[in-house]
Motif scaffolding. Structure first.
Motif, short mmCIF file in Angstrom:
data_model
loop_
_atom_site.label_atom_id
_atom_site.label_comp_id
_atom_site.label_asym_id
_atom_site.label_seq_id
_atom_site.Cartn_x
_atom_site.Cartn_y
_atom_site.Cartn_z
N ILE A 177 -0.19 -9.06 0.97
CA ILE A 177 0.22 -9.45 2.32
C ILE A 177 -0.77 -10.45 2.92
O ILE A 177 -0.39 -11.25 3.76
CB ILE A 177 0.47 -8.24 3.24
CG1 ILE A 177 -0.79 -7.45 3.50
CG2 ILE A 177 1.55 -7.36 2.70
CD1 ILE A 177 -0.60 -6.33 4.51
N GLY A 206 7.45 -11.68 5.05
CA GLY A 206 7.52 -13.12 4.83
C GLY A 206 8.25 -13.84 5.95
O GLY A 206 7.84 -14.93 6.37
N LYS A 249 8.22 -6.76 1.97
CA LYS A 249 7.51 -8.03 1.84
C LYS A 249 8.41 -9.21 2.22
O LYS A 249 7.93 -10.23 2.70
CB LYS A 249 6.95 -8.20 0.43
CG LYS A 249 5.82 -7.21 0.16
CD LYS A 249 4.72 -7.79 -0.60
CE LYS A 249 3.59 -6.87 -0.93
NZ LYS A 249 3.34 -5.70 -0.19
N GLY A 285 7.52 -13.54 -1.06
CA GLY A 285 7.32 -12.13 -0.67
C GLY A 285 8.26 -11.21 -1.42
O GLY A 285 7.85 -10.14 -1.89
N LEU A 321 0.40 -13.66 1.51
CA LEU A 321 1.61 -14.07 2.22
C LEU A 321 1.30 -14.61 3.61
O LEU A 321 2.02 -15.48 4.11
CB LEU A 321 2.59 -12.90 2.32
CG LEU A 321 3.29 -12.50 1.03
CD1 LEU A 321 4.14 -11.26 1.25
CD2 LEU A 321 4.15 -13.63 0.52
N HIS A 371 5.22 -3.88 8.46
CA HIS A 371 5.38 -3.79 7.01
C HIS A 371 5.06 -2.38 6.52
O HIS A 371 5.86 -1.76 5.80
CB HIS A 371 4.47 -4.82 6.33
CG HIS A 371 4.23 -4.58 4.88
ND1 HIS A 371 5.19 -4.81 3.91
CD2 HIS A 371 3.16 -4.12 4.22
CE1 HIS A 371 4.71 -4.52 2.73
NE2 HIS A 371 3.46 -4.09 2.87
N THR A 412 8.08 -18.36 2.13
CA THR A 412 7.33 -17.11 2.22
C THR A 412 8.23 -15.90 1.98
O THR A 412 7.80 -14.92 1.36
CB THR A 412 6.62 -17.00 3.59
OG1 THR A 412 5.89 -18.21 3.83
CG2 THR A 412 5.65 -15.84 3.62
#
Length: 163
Positions: free
Chosen positions: A39, A85, A81, A58, A42, A114, A54
């Motif tokens: 992360i 992103g 993810k 991700g 990212l 997340h 992204t």
């Protein structure tokens, strides 16, 4: 995006994925907490390349992480993810409007989102105290955020705060 940059990002993604695999876990309330280096990667992709790229990276990194570390939750990291992103790709939309501190706050909020979504999926159907899930979410977010701050301040000369 030209092919040379794309190739460099793919190589960097593979390196970060390998680094993520070998990061040691921390035990908290008999549950494993693993710092998430992906992360952080990212976050920088979102800052420079925007949402679409992204989200794609991700998703691919999350799917790889699912395949390598947790087959029982297949798709959980790919989904979270991708959401991350999308959020971190927003950093590219407002480079001159948001201050560095606001960008860091925004990143921390999305780190929490997340880990909250992931832990919600992970502990769905299991009797776990909500407070423990909240603590694990915050601890994961804080560990990843502190690593981001260390990398940003020491190694990359405050790219997030300056940009």
């Amino acid at each position: 995006m030209n092919k040379n940059i794309f190739f460099k990002i793919i190589i960097a993604s593979l390196f970060v994925l390998m680094l993520q695999i070998f990061i040691p876990a921390i035990t908290f309330y008999n549950l494993r907490v693993v710092p998430d280096i992906l992360i952080i990667f990212l976050s920088y992709l979102g800052l420079y390349y925007g949402r679409f790229f992204t989200i794609i990276i991700g998703f691919l990194l999350g799917l790889s992480q699912d395949l390598i570390t947790q087959l029982e939750l297949m798709g959980a990291m790919a989904f979270t993810k991708s959401v991350l992103g999308f959020g971190l790709g927003t950093l590219n939309l407002y480079p001159n409007i948001w201050s560095g501190r606001f960008k860091l706050f925004f990143i921390f909020i999305f780190f929490n989102l997340h880990f909250f979504i992931f832990n919600f999926i992970r502990f769905n159907g299991i009797k776990v105290d909500s407070l423990i899930v909240a603590k694990i979410t915050i601890i994961n977010s804080l560990i990843s955020f502190v690593i981001l701050i260390i990398i940003d301040k020491i190694i990359l000369d405050s790219i997030i705060a300056k940009k």
